[in-house]
Design a protein around this motif. Sequence first.
Motif, PDB file in Angstrom:
ATOM      1  N   GLY A   9       8.285  -1.165   1.381  1.00 53.96           N
ATOM      2  CA  GLY A   9       7.066  -0.551   1.879  1.00 53.96           C
ATOM      3  C   GLY A   9       6.285  -1.515   2.739  1.00 53.96           C
ATOM      4  O   GLY A   9       6.778  -2.590   3.097  1.00 53.96           O
ATOM      5  N   SER A  14       0.816  -1.217   0.000  1.00 55.40           N
ATOM      6  CA  SER A  14       0.000   0.000   0.000  1.00 55.40           C
ATOM      7  C   SER A  14       0.846   1.262   0.000  1.00 55.40           C
ATOM      8  O   SER A  14       0.403   2.317  -0.462  1.00 55.40           O
ATOM      9  CB  SER A  14      -0.938   0.012   1.205  1.00 55.40           C
ATOM     10  N   GLN A  15       2.073   1.179   0.532  1.00 58.92           N
ATOM     11  CA  GLN A  15       2.986   2.312   0.556  1.00 58.92           C
ATOM     12  C   GLN A  15       4.374   1.832   0.138  1.00 58.92           C
ATOM     13  O   GLN A  15       4.862   0.823   0.652  1.00 58.92           O
ATOM     14  CB  GLN A  15       3.061   2.933   1.955  1.00 58.92           C
ATOM     15  N   THR A  16       5.025   2.544  -0.776  1.00 58.00           N
ATOM     16  CA  THR A  16       6.360   2.160  -1.223  1.00 58.00           C
ATOM     17  C   THR A  16       7.240   3.403  -1.341  1.00 58.00           C
ATOM     18  O   THR A  16       6.747   4.508  -1.562  1.00 58.00           O
ATOM     19  CB  THR A  16       6.323   1.460  -2.598  1.00 58.00           C
ATOM     20  N   ASP A  17       8.549   3.190  -1.202  1.00 56.95           N
ATOM     21  CA  ASP A  17       9.467   4.322  -1.339  1.00 56.95           C
ATOM     22  C   ASP A  17      10.894   3.786  -1.393  1.00 56.95           C
ATOM     23  O   ASP A  17      11.140   2.583  -1.202  1.00 56.95           O
ATOM     24  CB  ASP A  17       9.327   5.281  -0.156  1.00 56.95           C
TER      25      ASP A  17
END
Length: 242
Positions: A240, A224-227
Motif C-alpha cells: 500500500g 494509509s491504504q493497503t490491499d
Amino acid sequence: MAGDSIKAYDIPQRIAHYDMDMDIMHPNRHKMAEMALAMLPFPREVPLRILDLGVGTGFLSLVFLRAYPHATVLAVDGAASMIHVANARFGDIQNRVDFRVGDFRALNALLEPNEMGNLVISCYALHHLNKADKTEVLKRAVQFLKPGGWLLNADLIIARDAQMERHYQDMRARGIVTRASADDERFANVADTRRFLKELEINEGDQPLTLQQDLELLAQSGLSQTDVFWLETREALTGGWK
C-alpha cells in the motif's frame, strides 16, 4: 532476515543453486515482479529511492532499476554471499546500488537517522520473521517512506485451514517434480519433494502468516491504504501507500 535464515543463505552451495531453485519452486515470481512494477504510480523518469529488505540475489531490485533508469536502491541483506551474487547480477548498473550488510530487524542501525525514500520492496524475505519482529520491521520501513511512498511485499503465505495448506503443499510438490530435471534427486517424486521442502522451511526458519494476518500487519504499520494486489495459492503481493 532472522539469524538462522541468514546462516542458511550464507552457504556457498545454497547460493550456487539459488536462482535455478527459485524458478523451479516459485515459477510465478516473474509474474509477481511484473505486478509489483505495474502497481507503482510513479513516472519512469522519477529518481526513486528504493529500500530492498532482503535483496537476496537482486531479482526484484533489478526489475525496478531497469524500469526506472534514475532509481537507486538501498539493498539490505544479512548474507554476504547473497550480496556478492547480487552485485554481479547488477552488472554495469551496480553503481546505483548501496549495499548494507546486516539483519533487517535492526534497520535503525543500517539506515541513517533522516534517510528516506519513495519505495520499500521485499521479495521472499519477511516470512522468515516471527509476527512481532515482522510488525516492527514494517513500522520502521514505513517510517523510511516519504508521504505518498509505497511498500510492496512479494512473499509466501499459508492457508487459514490446515487441510487446505496440505493440499496446497501437495500441489506445489507435484509442480516442482514436473519442472525439475529428471536427474535432480531432491525432486525425484512428490514424497521426496515434500520432505525436501519441509527440511528447507525448518532450516530457513520460515514463519509465514495467512493473507489476512499479513494485511492486518500492513494496516498497523502506518500505511494509509493497503490491499492484496496479486495472489496465487501460497504466494501473494501485498502492500500500500503512505
